[in-house]
Design a protein around this motif. Sequence first.
Motif, PDB file in Angstrom:
ATOM      1  N   GLY A  77      59.554  41.498  37.884  1.00  0.00           N
ATOM      2  CA  GLY A  77      58.867  41.864  36.652  1.00  0.00           C
ATOM      3  C   GLY A  77      59.363  43.111  35.959  1.00  0.00           C
ATOM      4  N   LEU A  78      60.158  43.937  36.613  1.00  0.00           N
ATOM      5  CA  LEU A  78      60.635  45.171  35.995  1.00  0.00           C
ATOM      6  C   LEU A  78      61.712  44.864  34.949  1.00  0.00           C
ATOM      7  CD1 LEU A  78      60.958  47.563  39.077  1.00  0.00           C
ATOM      8  CD2 LEU A  78      59.169  47.577  37.325  1.00  0.00           C
ATOM      9  N   GLU A  79      61.573  45.458  33.778  1.00  0.00           N
ATOM     10  CA  GLU A  79      62.583  45.302  32.738  1.00  0.00           C
ATOM     11  C   GLU A  79      63.731  46.276  32.965  1.00  0.00           C
ATOM     12  OE1 GLU A  79      60.632  43.467  28.730  1.00  0.00           O
ATOM     13  OE2 GLU A  79      60.747  45.654  28.888  1.00  0.00           O
ATOM     14  N   TYR A  80      64.934  45.835  32.608  1.00  0.00           N
ATOM     15  CA  TYR A  80      66.087  46.712  32.722  1.00  0.00           C
ATOM     16  C   TYR A  80      67.072  46.413  31.609  1.00  0.00           C
ATOM     17  CZ  TYR A  80      68.424  42.726  35.038  1.00  0.00           C
ATOM     18  OH  TYR A  80      68.948  41.489  35.343  1.00  0.00           O
ATOM     19  N   GLY A 133      55.752  50.156  39.961  1.00  0.00           N
ATOM     20  CA  GLY A 133      54.966  51.269  40.477  1.00  0.00           C
ATOM     21  C   GLY A 133      55.652  52.060  41.556  1.00  0.00           C
ATOM     22  N   ASN A 134      56.740  51.505  42.120  1.00  0.00           N
ATOM     23  CA  ASN A 134      57.494  52.221  43.144  1.00  0.00           C
ATOM     24  C   ASN A 134      58.843  52.646  42.576  1.00  0.00           C
ATOM     25  OD1 ASN A 134      55.560  51.835  45.154  1.00  0.00           O
ATOM     26  ND2 ASN A 134      56.497  49.941  45.863  1.00  0.00           N
ATOM     27  N   GLY A 135      59.203  53.907  42.751  1.00  0.00           N
ATOM     28  CA  GLY A 135      60.544  54.325  42.401  1.00  0.00           C
ATOM     29  C   GLY A 135      61.553  53.600  43.276  1.00  0.00           C
ATOM     30  N   ILE A 136      62.698  53.254  42.720  1.00  0.00           N
ATOM     31  CA  ILE A 136      63.725  52.535  43.473  1.00  0.00           C
ATOM     32  C   ILE A 136      64.380  53.495  44.461  1.00  0.00           C
ATOM     33  CG2 ILE A 136      65.892  51.255  43.270  1.00  0.00           C
ATOM     34  CD1 ILE A 136      64.972  50.649  40.328  1.00  0.00           C
ATOM     35  N   ARG A 137      64.559  53.017  45.705  1.00  0.00           N
ATOM     36  CA  ARG A 137      65.171  53.845  46.751  1.00  0.00           C
ATOM     37  C   ARG A 137      66.694  53.766  46.612  1.00  0.00           C
ATOM     38  NH1 ARG A 137      63.354  57.938  49.672  1.00  0.00           N
ATOM     39  NH2 ARG A 137      61.551  56.764  50.490  1.00  0.00           N
ATOM     40  N   THR A 190      68.653  43.544  27.219  1.00  0.00           N
ATOM     41  CA  THR A 190      67.449  43.804  27.995  1.00  0.00           C
ATOM     42  C   THR A 190      67.083  42.561  28.786  1.00  0.00           C
ATOM     43  OG1 THR A 190      66.646  45.375  26.344  1.00  0.00           O
ATOM     44  CG2 THR A 190      65.035  44.524  27.897  1.00  0.00           C
ATOM     45  N   GLN A 191      66.887  42.733  30.087  1.00  0.00           N
ATOM     46  CA  GLN A 191      66.593  41.609  30.964  1.00  0.00           C
ATOM     47  C   GLN A 191      65.416  41.978  31.863  1.00  0.00           C
ATOM     48  OE1 GLN A 191      70.095  39.892  32.837  1.00  0.00           O
ATOM     49  NE2 GLN A 191      71.428  40.607  31.179  1.00  0.00           N
ATOM     50  N   LYS A 192      64.984  40.988  32.646  1.00  0.00           N
ATOM     51  CA  LYS A 192      63.828  41.215  33.506  1.00  0.00           C
ATOM     52  C   LYS A 192      64.171  40.827  34.936  1.00  0.00           C
ATOM     53  CE  LYS A 192      59.692  40.857  31.937  1.00  0.00           C
ATOM     54  NZ  LYS A 192      58.359  40.409  31.404  1.00  0.00           N
ATOM     55  N   HIS A 193      63.862  41.732  35.873  1.00  0.00           N
ATOM     56  CA  HIS A 193      64.031  41.476  37.295  1.00  0.00           C
ATOM     57  C   HIS A 193      63.025  40.411  37.731  1.00  0.00           C
ATOM     58  CE1 HIS A 193      63.832  42.316  41.662  1.00  0.00           C
ATOM     59  NE2 HIS A 193      65.064  42.782  41.520  1.00  0.00           N
ATOM     60  N   PRO A 194      63.341  39.598  38.763  1.00  0.00           N
ATOM     61  CA  PRO A 194      62.376  38.603  39.235  1.00  0.00           C
ATOM     62  C   PRO A 194      61.007  39.174  39.581  1.00  0.00           C
ATOM     63  CG  PRO A 194      64.525  38.183  40.211  1.00  0.00           C
ATOM     64  CD  PRO A 194      64.638  39.464  39.449  1.00  0.00           C
ATOM     65  N   MET A 217      63.804  50.351  32.881  1.00  0.00           N
ATOM     66  CA  MET A 217      62.883  51.069  31.989  1.00  0.00           C
ATOM     67  C   MET A 217      61.925  51.929  32.809  1.00  0.00           C
ATOM     68  SD  MET A 217      64.154  49.785  29.274  1.00  0.00           S
ATOM     69  CE  MET A 217      63.095  50.264  27.918  1.00  0.00           C
ATOM     70  N   GLN A 218      61.520  51.429  33.980  1.00  0.00           N
ATOM     71  CA  GLN A 218      60.677  52.234  34.858  1.00  0.00           C
ATOM     72  C   GLN A 218      61.500  53.398  35.403  1.00  0.00           C
ATOM     73  OE1 GLN A 218      57.646  50.773  37.918  1.00  0.00           O
ATOM     74  NE2 GLN A 218      59.335  51.412  39.240  1.00  0.00           N
ATOM     75  N   GLY A 219      61.095  54.595  35.044  1.00  0.00           N
ATOM     76  CA  GLY A 219      61.773  55.785  35.532  1.00  0.00           C
ATOM     77  C   GLY A 219      63.057  56.135  34.814  1.00  0.00           C
TER      78      GLY A 219
END
Length: 281
Positions: free
Chosen positions: A12-15, A57-61, A6-10, A29-31
């Motif tokens: 703030g989103l965790e992935y 808060g924004n879905g990834i395009r 588990t890591q964190k995008h610059p 983790m978002q979505g």
Amino acid sequence: MGSVTTQKHPNGLEYVSIETKLCQARIFMQGAQIDQFIPSGKPPLLWVSSADDYQPGNGIRGGVPVCWPWFGMHENPQYPQHGFARNKIWSLESVDIKDQVVDLVFSLPQSEYEQQYWPHNTQVKVLFTLGETLTVSIVNTNKDNHPVSLTQALHSYFPIGDIHQLSATGFSGAQYIEFGQGPFQQPQDNVTFDRETDRVYTHLTASQELNTPHGTIVVSRENSRSAVLWNPWIDKSVRLSRFNNNDYLTMVCLEAANVLDDKVVLAPGESHTLTTHICWK
């Protein structure tokens, strides 16, 4: 053995980062949204716009957004397009690695449900199997005491090199609705692109192919008789958020779905699994 961390995008989103001998992948983790899947020795299988800034808060395009518990515009125009699940924080429920194949299960906590849009007692999970191919599933279970109906899609974005050289095949005999018109019959097997394309297919066979300058991508489905084929072309590209004006040239969406007369109706206690399999041929 491979690794799942588990890591964190610059921003703030965790992935979850997946590294094995068979593939590299990343799932946010978002979505519960996968945005990278690269089979070893082969090109990436998913496309993401370079205009996306990965803001919370924004879905990834790009990648595979999860459209749930409805696809597209709701009959109530005040409801968010494509449901609410793609902007929520999911929980990583389990990880299993066997023979370099990784299985992950994400679940949407009840605290993340929008009761004003979805006043039902249901459970939804997203399952990933990552090896030489990518498998993504949405699993719905009705825990309520009344039937529940929903529509959904795995909104997969694919890198196709050049839209002018793309031929999508496997559509012979299907029906489609486009821009609210139809249904139209499609006698030919292939679809080529010279304008905005936004087709909701029904009565569709279980597997289609995207024949690109870099190879053929196979997209197949289980428990789905409907799919969406989309490219925004020139005018709509200018209006889309987190999308470059010329991105339409290098992407197409071919989405496993349960829409229109293929919607899911769950009796109390019943479950349904929508699955898509994605690979290079």
